[in-house]
Design a protein around this motif. Structure first.
Motif, mmCIF file in Angstrom:
data_model
loop_
_atom_site.group_PDB
_atom_site.id
_atom_site.type_symbol
_atom_site.label_atom_id
_atom_site.label_comp_id
_atom_site.label_asym_id
_atom_site.label_seq_id
_atom_site.Cartn_x
_atom_site.Cartn_y
_atom_site.Cartn_z
ATOM 1 N N ASP A 155 0.815 -1.223 0.000
ATOM 2 C CA ASP A 155 0.000 0.000 0.000
ATOM 3 C C ASP A 155 0.846 1.269 0.000
ATOM 4 O O ASP A 155 0.300 2.380 -0.009
ATOM 5 C CB ASP A 155 -0.929 0.012 1.217
ATOM 6 N N VAL A 156 2.170 1.136 0.019
ATOM 7 C CA VAL A 156 3.079 2.283 0.031
ATOM 8 C C VAL A 156 3.918 2.272 -1.242
ATOM 9 O O VAL A 156 4.456 1.232 -1.626
ATOM 10 C CB VAL A 156 4.009 2.248 1.261
ATOM 11 N N VAL A 157 4.037 3.414 -1.903
ATOM 12 C CA VAL A 157 4.906 3.533 -3.074
ATOM 13 C C VAL A 157 6.323 3.809 -2.578
ATOM 14 O O VAL A 157 6.598 4.858 -1.984
ATOM 15 C CB VAL A 157 4.441 4.667 -4.007
ATOM 16 N N CYS A 158 7.219 2.857 -2.800
ATOM 17 C CA CYS A 158 8.593 2.938 -2.297
ATOM 18 C C CYS A 158 9.555 3.060 -3.478
ATOM 19 O O CYS A 158 9.504 2.244 -4.400
ATOM 20 C CB CYS A 158 8.935 1.694 -1.482
ATOM 21 N N SER A 159 10.423 4.053 -3.426
ATOM 22 C CA SER A 159 11.313 4.323 -4.550
ATOM 23 C C SER A 159 12.715 4.637 -4.057
ATOM 24 O O SER A 159 12.899 5.185 -2.971
ATOM 25 C CB SER A 159 10.812 5.532 -5.352
ATOM 26 N N TRP A 214 9.370 14.838 -7.703
ATOM 27 C CA TRP A 214 8.325 14.229 -8.534
ATOM 28 C C TRP A 214 7.755 12.963 -7.874
ATOM 29 O O TRP A 214 6.539 12.788 -7.786
ATOM 30 C CB TRP A 214 8.926 13.925 -9.896
ATOM 31 N N LEU A 215 8.633 12.115 -7.372
ATOM 32 C CA LEU A 215 8.177 10.874 -6.744
ATOM 33 C C LEU A 215 7.408 11.128 -5.456
ATOM 34 O O LEU A 215 6.515 10.365 -5.102
ATOM 35 C CB LEU A 215 9.379 9.965 -6.457
ATOM 36 N N ALA A 216 7.736 12.192 -4.752
ATOM 37 C CA ALA A 216 7.085 12.478 -3.473
ATOM 38 C C ALA A 216 5.692 13.057 -3.631
ATOM 39 O O ALA A 216 4.849 12.885 -2.735
ATOM 40 C CB ALA A 216 7.941 13.440 -2.658
ATOM 41 N N GLN A 245 13.805 8.680 -14.989
ATOM 42 C CA GLN A 245 13.742 7.437 -15.753
ATOM 43 C C GLN A 245 14.057 6.247 -14.845
ATOM 44 O O GLN A 245 14.929 6.332 -13.983
ATOM 45 C CB GLN A 245 14.750 7.462 -16.912
ATOM 46 N N MET A 246 13.338 5.144 -15.057
ATOM 47 C CA MET A 246 13.657 3.921 -14.334
ATOM 48 C C MET A 246 14.960 3.344 -14.863
ATOM 49 O O MET A 246 15.205 3.354 -16.074
ATOM 50 C CB MET A 246 12.553 2.882 -14.514
ATOM 51 N N GLU A 247 15.795 2.839 -13.945
ATOM 52 C CA GLU A 247 17.027 2.170 -14.327
ATOM 53 C C GLU A 247 17.128 0.842 -13.595
ATOM 54 O O GLU A 247 16.469 0.639 -12.565
ATOM 55 C CB GLU A 247 18.252 3.035 -13.989
ATOM 56 N N GLU A 248 17.958 -0.028 -14.117
ATOM 57 C CA GLU A 248 18.228 -1.298 -13.445
ATOM 58 C C GLU A 248 19.314 -1.085 -12.392
ATOM 59 O O GLU A 248 20.414 -0.635 -12.727
ATOM 60 C CB GLU A 248 18.665 -2.369 -14.435
ATOM 61 N N PRO A 249 19.027 -1.394 -11.136
ATOM 62 C CA PRO A 249 20.055 -1.262 -10.100
ATOM 63 C C PRO A 249 20.949 -2.486 -10.052
ATOM 64 O O PRO A 249 20.800 -3.415 -10.864
ATOM 65 C CB PRO A 249 19.220 -1.153 -8.831
ATOM 66 N N THR A 281 1.120 13.238 -9.312
ATOM 67 C CA THR A 281 0.009 12.315 -9.570
ATOM 68 C C THR A 281 0.196 11.568 -10.885
ATOM 69 O O THR A 281 -0.673 10.800 -11.299
ATOM 70 C CB THR A 281 -1.326 13.077 -9.604
ATOM 71 N N ASP A 282 1.317 11.791 -11.540
ATOM 72 C CA ASP A 282 1.654 11.051 -12.756
ATOM 73 C C ASP A 282 1.657 9.557 -12.425
ATOM 74 O O ASP A 282 2.313 9.124 -11.472
ATOM 75 C CB ASP A 282 3.038 11.496 -13.231
ATOM 76 N N PRO A 283 0.933 8.727 -13.202
ATOM 77 C CA PRO A 283 0.906 7.288 -12.908
ATOM 78 C C PRO A 283 2.287 6.653 -12.815
ATOM 79 O O PRO A 283 2.500 5.726 -12.030
ATOM 80 C CB PRO A 283 0.099 6.713 -14.086
ATOM 81 N N ALA A 284 3.237 7.155 -13.582
ATOM 82 C CA ALA A 284 4.589 6.580 -13.544
ATOM 83 C C ALA A 284 5.234 6.780 -12.177
ATOM 84 O O ALA A 284 6.048 5.956 -11.741
ATOM 85 C CB ALA A 284 5.456 7.208 -14.633
ATOM 86 N N ALA A 285 4.892 7.880 -11.498
ATOM 87 C CA ALA A 285 5.470 8.161 -10.181
ATOM 88 C C ALA A 285 4.870 7.289 -9.094
ATOM 89 O O ALA A 285 5.368 7.293 -7.963
ATOM 90 C CB ALA A 285 5.270 9.634 -9.825
ATOM 91 N N LEU A 286 3.837 6.539 -9.427
ATOM 92 C CA LEU A 286 3.148 5.709 -8.447
ATOM 93 C C LEU A 286 3.479 4.235 -8.610
ATOM 94 O O LEU A 286 2.806 3.376 -8.028
ATOM 95 C CB LEU A 286 1.630 5.928 -8.571
ATOM 96 N N VAL A 287 4.514 3.947 -9.375
ATOM 97 C CA VAL A 287 4.977 2.569 -9.544
ATOM 98 C C VAL A 287 5.990 2.268 -8.448
ATOM 99 O O VAL A 287 7.024 2.935 -8.351
ATOM 100 C CB VAL A 287 5.612 2.360 -10.934
#
Length: 255
Positions: free
Chosen positions: A172-176, A205-207, A225-229, A210-216
């Motif tokens: 239930d928490v968006v963690c980034s 932006w992540l904090a 941009q998403m990157e592979e860690p 409301t952009d759907p991408a920020a809620l992943v």
């Protein structure tokens, strides 16, 4: 309007993120390491929704910071921004080994466990996390030969893996986790290639976006941009072992 708590927000990226969020109309709770650091906030403190004070290298003060935040009410988001690379301004080098681990790894974990759960959690990592040691032994460098760069890298690996672990544990928490880049701050130095406005924008932006991408949830970000860690970050076995070690060291379990 969101209520957002930012650790280490008296200067650098933390302060820049606070200013941007306030400019967008959000209520920001600031954090200072000491009363002296709090005094440096000047007019920013008057614009904020509150200020908490405590040194995150101290377990007792970190607990108190959590209590201060909880007393202000539930946050919508928390940006775990506070971090150190050098301990030159914090006393003898012998104490510095544990200080980097305490501020960069233990404090984010403790605050996450002790502060009432928000809707979003953002952890500042670094591209240097890819040079971190995958072993979870001797985390405070009591046995190994001291290497400040590697110690910093390890702590940034820890927080990236913490964000990924929490995305599984708290759906239930968006963690980034965010790599802000090598930014021109006091830590990054004047020759760093990334300006502070660019360095702050992904966590802002992540904090609050409301952009759907920020809620992943459970992703690692750089420059929006998403990157592979590193592989350890997405390794659920490593995540679980990390949580176990942090609980053993702090005596605090995640809710």
């Amino acid at each position: 309007m969101s209520r957002i708590f930012i650790t280490g927000s008296t200067e650098g990226l933390g302060r820049a993120a606070a200013e941007a969020l306030m400019d967008d109309g959000h209520e920001v709770i600031l954090h200072a390491r000491s009363p002296e650091r709090a005094a440096a906030l000047d007019g920013l403190g008057k614009r904020s929704g509150g200020l908490v004070v405590g040194d995150l290298s101290s377990a007792a003060q970190t607990r108190d910071v959590a209590d201060q935040v909880n007393a202000l009410g539930r946050m919508d988001a928390i940006i775990h921004n506070a971090g150190i690379y050098s301990t030159a301004d914090r006393g003898p080098a012998a104490a510095g080994h544990a200080t980097i681990f305490a501020v960069n790894s233990l404090a984010p974990y403790m605050l996450t466990a002790l502060i009432d759960r928000p809707s979003r959690l953002v952890y500042l990592s670094s591209s240097l996390h890819r040079g971190g040691e995958g072993s979870l032994d001797d985390l405070d460098w009591e046995k190994r030969e001291w290497d400040a760069g590697k110690a910093y890298a390890e702590t940034k690996l820890h927080v990236a893996a913490l964000a990924a672990a929490l995305s599984r544990r708290w759906p239930d928490v968006v963690c980034s986790a965010v790599d802000p880049g090598w930014v021109r701050t006091r830590m990054g130095g004047a020759s760093a290639p990334v300006d502070i406005d660019t360095g702050r924008r992904t966590q802002v932006w992540l904090a609050a976006s409301t952009d759907p991408a920020a809620l992943v949830s459970g992703r690692y970000w750089h420059d929006l941009q998403m990157e592979e860690p590193a592989g350890e970050v997405t390794d659920t076995g490593f995540q679980d072992r990390l949580l176990q070690r942090l609980e053993e060291i702090t005596g605090i379990g995640l809710p």
